[in-house]
Enzyme design. Structure first.
Site, PDB file in Angstrom:
ATOM      1  N   GLY A 107       2.772  11.765  -2.410  1.00  0.00           N
ATOM      2  CA  GLY A 107       2.375  11.461  -4.240  1.00  0.00           C
ATOM      3  C   GLY A 107       0.997  10.695  -4.379  1.00  0.00           C
ATOM      4  CG  ASN A 133       0.790  11.965 -13.441  1.00  0.00           C
ATOM      5  OD1 ASN A 133       2.248  11.444 -13.947  1.00  0.00           O
ATOM      6  ND2 ASN A 133       0.377  11.546 -14.420  1.00  0.00           N
ATOM      7  CG  HIS A 164      -4.893   5.890 -17.921  1.00  0.00           C
ATOM      8  ND1 HIS A 164      -5.578   7.258 -18.400  1.00  0.00           N
ATOM      9  CD2 HIS A 164      -4.317   5.574 -17.651  1.00  0.00           C
ATOM     10  CE1 HIS A 164      -5.014   7.120 -18.425  1.00  0.00           C
ATOM     11  NE2 HIS A 164      -3.552   7.031 -16.952  1.00  0.00           N
ATOM     12  CE  LYS A 168      -7.256   6.490 -14.579  1.00  0.00           C
ATOM     13  NZ  LYS A 168      -7.588   6.267 -12.915  1.00  0.00           N
TER      14      LYS A 168
HETATM   15  P1  NAD Z   1      -0.551   0.368  -2.350  1.00  0.00           P
HETATM   16  O1  NAD Z   1      -1.655  -0.149  -1.465  1.00  0.00           O
HETATM   17  O2  NAD Z   1       0.282  -0.834  -2.483  1.00  0.00           O
HETATM   18  O3  NAD Z   1       0.666   1.249  -0.737  1.00  0.00           O
HETATM   19  C1  NAD Z   1      -0.240   1.675  -0.024  1.00  0.00           C
HETATM   20  C2  NAD Z   1       1.260   1.128   0.858  1.00  0.00           C
HETATM   21  O4  NAD Z   1       0.720   2.719   2.945  1.00  0.00           O
HETATM   22  C3  NAD Z   1       1.010   0.402   1.869  1.00  0.00           C
HETATM   23  O5  NAD Z   1       2.596  -0.394   1.644  1.00  0.00           O
HETATM   24  C4  NAD Z   1       0.445   0.145   3.256  1.00  0.00           C
HETATM   25  O6  NAD Z   1       0.617  -0.603   3.857  1.00  0.00           O
HETATM   26  C5  NAD Z   1       1.063   1.805   3.576  1.00  0.00           C
HETATM   27  N1  NAD Z   1      -0.206   2.562   4.260  1.00  0.00           N
HETATM   28  C6  NAD Z   1      -1.607   2.611   4.330  1.00  0.00           C
HETATM   29  N2  NAD Z   1      -1.239   3.192   5.589  1.00  0.00           N
HETATM   30  C7  NAD Z   1      -0.839   3.735   6.168  1.00  0.00           C
HETATM   31  C8  NAD Z   1      -0.005   4.564   7.584  1.00  0.00           C
HETATM   32  N3  NAD Z   1      -1.281   4.998   7.762  1.00  0.00           N
HETATM   33  N4  NAD Z   1       1.642   4.493   7.366  1.00  0.00           N
HETATM   34  C9  NAD Z   1       1.924   3.826   7.479  1.00  0.00           C
HETATM   35  N5  NAD Z   1       2.108   3.248   6.176  1.00  0.00           N
HETATM   36  C10 NAD Z   1       0.840   3.037   5.488  1.00  0.00           C
HETATM   37  O7  NAD Z   1      -1.118   1.251  -2.605  1.00  0.00           O
HETATM   38  P2  NAD Z   1       0.112   2.207  -3.972  1.00  0.00           P
HETATM   39  O8  NAD Z   1      -0.439   1.713  -5.619  1.00  0.00           O
HETATM   40  O9  NAD Z   1       1.413   2.219  -3.498  1.00  0.00           O
HETATM   41  O10 NAD Z   1      -0.343   3.338  -4.846  1.00  0.00           O
HETATM   42  C11 NAD Z   1      -0.567   4.999  -2.759  1.00  0.00           C
HETATM   43  C12 NAD Z   1      -0.563   5.774  -3.056  1.00  0.00           C
HETATM   44  O11 NAD Z   1       0.026   6.545  -3.967  1.00  0.00           O
HETATM   45  C13 NAD Z   1      -2.256   5.516  -3.280  1.00  0.00           C
HETATM   46  O12 NAD Z   1      -2.842   7.123  -2.958  1.00  0.00           O
HETATM   47  C14 NAD Z   1      -2.011   6.728  -5.710  1.00  0.00           C
HETATM   48  O13 NAD Z   1      -2.960   6.880  -6.141  1.00  0.00           O
HETATM   49  C15 NAD Z   1      -1.105   7.180  -5.613  1.00  0.00           C
HETATM   50  N6  NAD Z   1      -0.366   6.993  -6.760  1.00  0.00           N
HETATM   51  C16 NAD Z   1       0.176   8.779  -7.038  1.00  0.00           C
HETATM   52  C17 NAD Z   1       1.188   8.158  -8.230  1.00  0.00           C
HETATM   53  C18 NAD Z   1       1.635  10.021  -8.347  1.00  0.00           C
HETATM   54  O14 NAD Z   1       2.626  10.307  -9.535  1.00  0.00           O
HETATM   55  N7  NAD Z   1       1.691  10.884  -7.698  1.00  0.00           N
HETATM   56  C19 NAD Z   1       1.268   7.466  -8.626  1.00  0.00           C
HETATM   57  C20 NAD Z   1       0.884   5.695  -8.371  1.00  0.00           C
HETATM   58  C21 NAD Z   1      -0.210   6.080  -7.752  1.00  0.00           C
END
Ligand code: NAD
Length: 275
Positions: A107, A133, A164, A168
């Site tokens: 994701g 997404n 949004h 953003k």
């Molecule tokens: P966040 O910063 O709250 O959480 C990220 C987590 O990953 C943290 O706990 C961090 O410690 C951990 N992390 C980072 N590097 C790591 C590693 N090497 N090993 C293990 N853990 C690691 O971020 P978030 O808001 O949860 O978003 C995370 C990602 O998801 C972003 O890229 C965001 O754009 C994406 N996202 C995607 C969707 C989707 O529908 N695909 C929706 C929302 C967010």
């Protein structure tokens, strides 16, 4: 989704202590996805929540799964992992999916060519599904837009609108671009040749076959997307409105349940939706 496919999902969350990771854990522990169990919760070795029980972290009953930084143990305990971390970590996780044959739902957004290449390699040994997404509704909308653009043809002007919240920082949204790509694909044109991203001043009449895209930023809008097909005497509008970020977590868990046990290869949300 069949109960049989759901019963196979032993899910590991990567980035378990993050915003999305916690929402995904809540989805699984909440029991809405019959047969899906939480098998591992992985985070960075500098994460302050390391060693904490995932349920306790969420203010729920302890679930017996502690947040760990042991990547191999997490990929071994799970038969499908969901990764919401950051793009720089994707190559490493893709390699672990390859080594352990663990199905891999990605994701994380912002993947560059190098990370995309690593996912392709992982897909030789594991089932890999990536979606910028994870909303089921948005993915269905993307498919509907391609079909509608194809069926209605160039007599219908295509306009995309996205809204949004005020925080953003990028525009247009990745989802709006995916919708524009789908519209262009339906029309059989390249988006770069058709897209009109902004209008101001003496712009002249609308170029035939163009795809307009406008952006709203304000308040706390989580994410609205509308694609209008404007013809003579009628307008068809297809809209998706996100009202809660947990929809991405629900989509990710649904995708993981679907992916667990699938043969190695590359999959998309279209496959999950049966489109
Ligand atoms: P966040 O910063 O709250 O959480 C990220 C987590 O990953 C943290 O706990 C961090 O410690 C951990 N992390 C980072 N590097 C790591 C590693 N090497 N090993 C293990 N853990 C690691 O971020 P978030 O808001 O949860 O978003 C995370 C990602 O998801 C972003 O890229 C965001 O754009 C994406 N996202 C995607 C969707 C989707 O529908 N695909 C929706 C929302 C967010």
């Amino acid at each position: 989704m069949t109960p049989a496919s759901q019963s196979k999902a032993k899910i590991g969350i990567i980035g378990a202590a993050g915003r999305m990771g916690q929402m995904i854990a809540r989805e699984i522990l909440g029991g809405q996805h019959t047969g899906a169990t939480l098998a591992a919760a992985l985070d960075h070795d500098s994460c302050p929540a390391l060693g904490k029980d995932m349920g306790t972290l969420l203010g729920l009953e302890p679930c017996g799964v502690k947040i760990t930084a042991d990547k191999h143990a997490a990929f071994e305990a799970a038969n499908v992992v969901i990764d919401f971390t950051n793009a720089s970590a994707t190559v490493d996780f893709a390699s672990l999916a390859f080594q352990h044959g663990t199905a891999y739902v990605v994701g994380t957004t912002g993947l560059a060519e190098k990370e995309q290449g690593a996912l392709k390699v992982a897909a030789q040994k594991a089932a890999v599904l990536q979606a910028a997404n994870m909303s089921l509704g948005v993915n269905l909308l993307v498919s509907l837009i391609e079909q509608t653009a194809k069926r209605l043809g160039p007599d219908y002007d295509i306009e995309i609108f996205e809204a949004h919240h005020r925080h953003k920082v990028d525009a247009p949204s990745g989802t709006a671009l995916a919708l524009a790509e789908a519209a262009a694909a339906g029309r059989g044109v390249l988006l770069k040749d058709a897209l009109i991203p902004a209008r101001f001043g003496q712009i002249g009449a609308r170029p035939e076959g163009s795809i307009g895209l406008s952006v709203f930023r304000g308040g706390d809008v989580i994410g609205d997307h509308t694609v209008t097909f404007a013809g003579m005497g009628e307008r068809l509008e297809l809209t998706h409105k996100a009202s809660d970020r947990s929809l991405f977590a629900r989509g990710a868990v649904t995708a993981a349940c679907w992916l667990a046990g699938k043969p190695a290869g590359t999959y998309t949300m279209k496959d999950v939706l049966g489109l």
